[in-house]
Motif scaffolding. Sequence first.
Motif, mmCIF file in Angstrom:
data_model
loop_
_atom_site.group_PDB
_atom_site.id
_atom_site.type_symbol
_atom_site.label_atom_id
_atom_site.label_comp_id
_atom_site.label_asym_id
_atom_site.label_seq_id
_atom_site.Cartn_x
_atom_site.Cartn_y
_atom_site.Cartn_z
ATOM 1 N N THR A 86 0.813 -1.242 0.011
ATOM 2 C CA THR A 86 0.042 -0.029 0.115
ATOM 3 C C THR A 86 0.954 1.212 0.024
ATOM 4 O O THR A 86 0.687 2.310 -0.669
ATOM 5 C CB THR A 86 -0.992 -0.031 1.189
ATOM 6 N N THR A 87 1.860 1.216 0.951
ATOM 7 C CA THR A 87 2.790 2.515 0.827
ATOM 8 C C THR A 87 3.377 2.574 -0.336
ATOM 9 O O THR A 87 3.617 3.990 -0.894
ATOM 10 C CB THR A 87 3.862 2.164 2.016
ATOM 11 N N ALA A 88 3.784 1.426 -0.977
ATOM 12 C CA ALA A 88 4.729 1.733 -2.154
ATOM 13 C C ALA A 88 3.651 2.101 -3.468
ATOM 14 O O ALA A 88 4.402 3.041 -4.200
ATOM 15 C CB ALA A 88 5.157 0.157 -2.769
ATOM 16 N N VAL A 89 2.449 1.575 -3.411
ATOM 17 C CA VAL A 89 1.545 2.223 -4.600
ATOM 18 C C VAL A 89 1.300 3.610 -4.424
ATOM 19 O O VAL A 89 1.220 4.570 -5.136
ATOM 20 C CB VAL A 89 0.233 1.377 -4.535
ATOM 21 N N GLN A 90 1.229 4.161 -2.901
ATOM 22 C CA GLN A 90 0.891 5.432 -2.731
ATOM 23 C C GLN A 90 2.038 6.273 -3.129
ATOM 24 O O GLN A 90 1.833 7.355 -3.600
ATOM 25 C CB GLN A 90 0.811 5.879 -1.154
ATOM 26 N N ARG A 91 3.341 5.839 -2.896
ATOM 27 C CA ARG A 91 4.484 6.737 -3.293
ATOM 28 C C ARG A 91 4.535 6.655 -4.734
ATOM 29 O O ARG A 91 5.056 7.764 -5.116
ATOM 30 C CB ARG A 91 5.755 6.035 -2.880
ATOM 31 N N LEU A 92 4.208 5.738 -5.552
ATOM 32 C CA LEU A 92 4.182 5.859 -6.874
ATOM 33 C C LEU A 92 3.418 6.773 -7.565
ATOM 34 O O LEU A 92 3.425 7.437 -8.251
ATOM 35 C CB LEU A 92 4.073 4.365 -7.553
ATOM 36 N N ARG A 93 1.936 6.718 -6.811
ATOM 37 C CA ARG A 93 0.943 7.746 -7.122
ATOM 38 C C ARG A 93 1.696 9.130 -7.089
ATOM 39 O O ARG A 93 1.106 10.010 -7.938
ATOM 40 C CB ARG A 93 -0.435 7.140 -6.339
ATOM 41 N N ARG A 94 2.092 9.274 -5.913
ATOM 42 C CA ARG A 94 2.502 10.729 -5.705
ATOM 43 C C ARG A 94 3.716 11.069 -6.649
ATOM 44 O O ARG A 94 3.787 12.173 -7.347
ATOM 45 C CB ARG A 94 3.087 10.619 -4.116
ATOM 46 N N LEU A 95 4.577 10.279 -6.865
ATOM 47 C CA LEU A 95 5.717 10.502 -7.690
ATOM 48 C C LEU A 95 5.244 10.710 -9.354
ATOM 49 O O LEU A 95 5.956 11.769 -9.721
ATOM 50 C CB LEU A 95 6.658 9.139 -7.749
ATOM 51 N N PHE A 96 4.390 10.152 -9.784
ATOM 52 C CA PHE A 96 3.865 10.008 -11.047
ATOM 53 C C PHE A 96 2.436 10.959 -11.104
ATOM 54 O O PHE A 96 2.128 11.029 -12.255
ATOM 55 C CB PHE A 96 3.645 8.982 -11.650
ATOM 56 N N ASP A 97 2.063 11.895 -10.157
ATOM 57 C CA ASP A 97 0.883 12.419 -9.986
ATOM 58 C C ASP A 97 -0.249 11.814 -10.713
ATOM 59 O O ASP A 97 -1.069 12.354 -11.565
ATOM 60 C CB ASP A 97 1.326 13.965 -11.215
ATOM 61 N N ASP A 133 -3.092 11.113 -9.373
ATOM 62 C CA ASP A 133 -4.336 11.530 -8.737
ATOM 63 C C ASP A 133 -4.634 12.923 -9.466
ATOM 64 O O ASP A 133 -5.580 13.380 -8.877
ATOM 65 C CB ASP A 133 -4.162 11.624 -7.178
ATOM 66 N N ALA A 134 -4.064 13.477 -10.160
ATOM 67 C CA ALA A 134 -4.433 14.494 -10.775
ATOM 68 C C ALA A 134 -5.646 14.394 -11.701
ATOM 69 O O ALA A 134 -5.968 13.223 -12.201
ATOM 70 C CB ALA A 134 -3.175 15.193 -11.749
ATOM 71 N N ASP A 135 -6.216 15.648 -12.094
ATOM 72 C CA ASP A 135 -7.489 15.515 -12.993
ATOM 73 C C ASP A 135 -7.001 16.251 -14.396
ATOM 74 O O ASP A 135 -6.901 17.631 -14.332
ATOM 75 C CB ASP A 135 -8.611 16.451 -12.182
ATOM 76 N N PRO A 136 -6.343 15.322 -15.308
ATOM 77 C CA PRO A 136 -5.864 16.170 -16.419
ATOM 78 C C PRO A 136 -6.853 16.632 -17.167
ATOM 79 O O PRO A 136 -6.429 17.895 -17.925
ATOM 80 C CB PRO A 136 -5.238 14.924 -16.977
ATOM 81 N N TYR A 137 -8.096 16.467 -17.176
ATOM 82 C CA TYR A 137 -9.158 17.209 -18.061
ATOM 83 C C TYR A 137 -9.226 18.522 -17.460
ATOM 84 O O TYR A 137 -9.319 19.471 -18.269
ATOM 85 C CB TYR A 137 -10.455 16.422 -17.927
ATOM 86 N N ALA A 138 -9.390 18.843 -16.232
ATOM 87 C CA ALA A 138 -9.569 20.009 -15.595
ATOM 88 C C ALA A 138 -8.563 20.981 -15.909
ATOM 89 O O ALA A 138 -8.437 22.097 -16.323
ATOM 90 C CB ALA A 138 -9.662 20.003 -13.985
#
Length: 201
Positions: free
Chosen positions: A19-30, A32-37
């Motif tokens: 879980t921690t590893a996945v959270q770090r990957l999500r933060r590193l590669f952004d 959770d952004a909303d690219p459409y907005a």
Amino acid sequence: RPGGWLDARLRLTDPRDLTTAVQRLRRLFDLDADPYAVDERLGADPRLAPLVAARPGLRAPGAADPEEYALRALTGRVEAEHLVRAHGKAMDAPSGTLTHLFPEPAALAGRPGPLGALATALADGAVRLDAGADRDDAQAALLALPGLDAAVVARIRARALGDPDVAPPGADVPDSWRPWRTYALHHLRIAGETEEHRVLD
């Protein structure tokens, strides 16, 4: 990459770290952004429109380890390599050419100069860069440390704190790009328009 997927292979010694590893990957590669907005706002600007059309959904890189990034942003790549050799922690099982981890802030606390001041502040909690940290409070605490100028703090705020709306000193970033000025600067940097837009590297 083509297709819009990010492939990642994780080597975990304990499955509970997933879980921690996945959270770090999500933060590193952004992730959770909303690219459409982001694209909707920046694509409406005549200067940015062709850049957004060329790279729709461009993300703003973050940091897997915010404290490590802050220290590296201050020291630069060459000095960071020296710190790893002198103070890095040897890995139990090397992964390819990776044999040591970047030193924890506590290992660098008490050193003279700006590096020691930042490491001490991170180690004792005077500066917080975790996901729940208040960005304005963190920026104020960073600027209060000796040797941390506004440009370094802007890089830390953009990447370690994941702020999508950073306007570094001296960069041409109009208010009409808000709240996505960090993304606008990455578009300009990738397009190679001017060196000033490298401030968020």
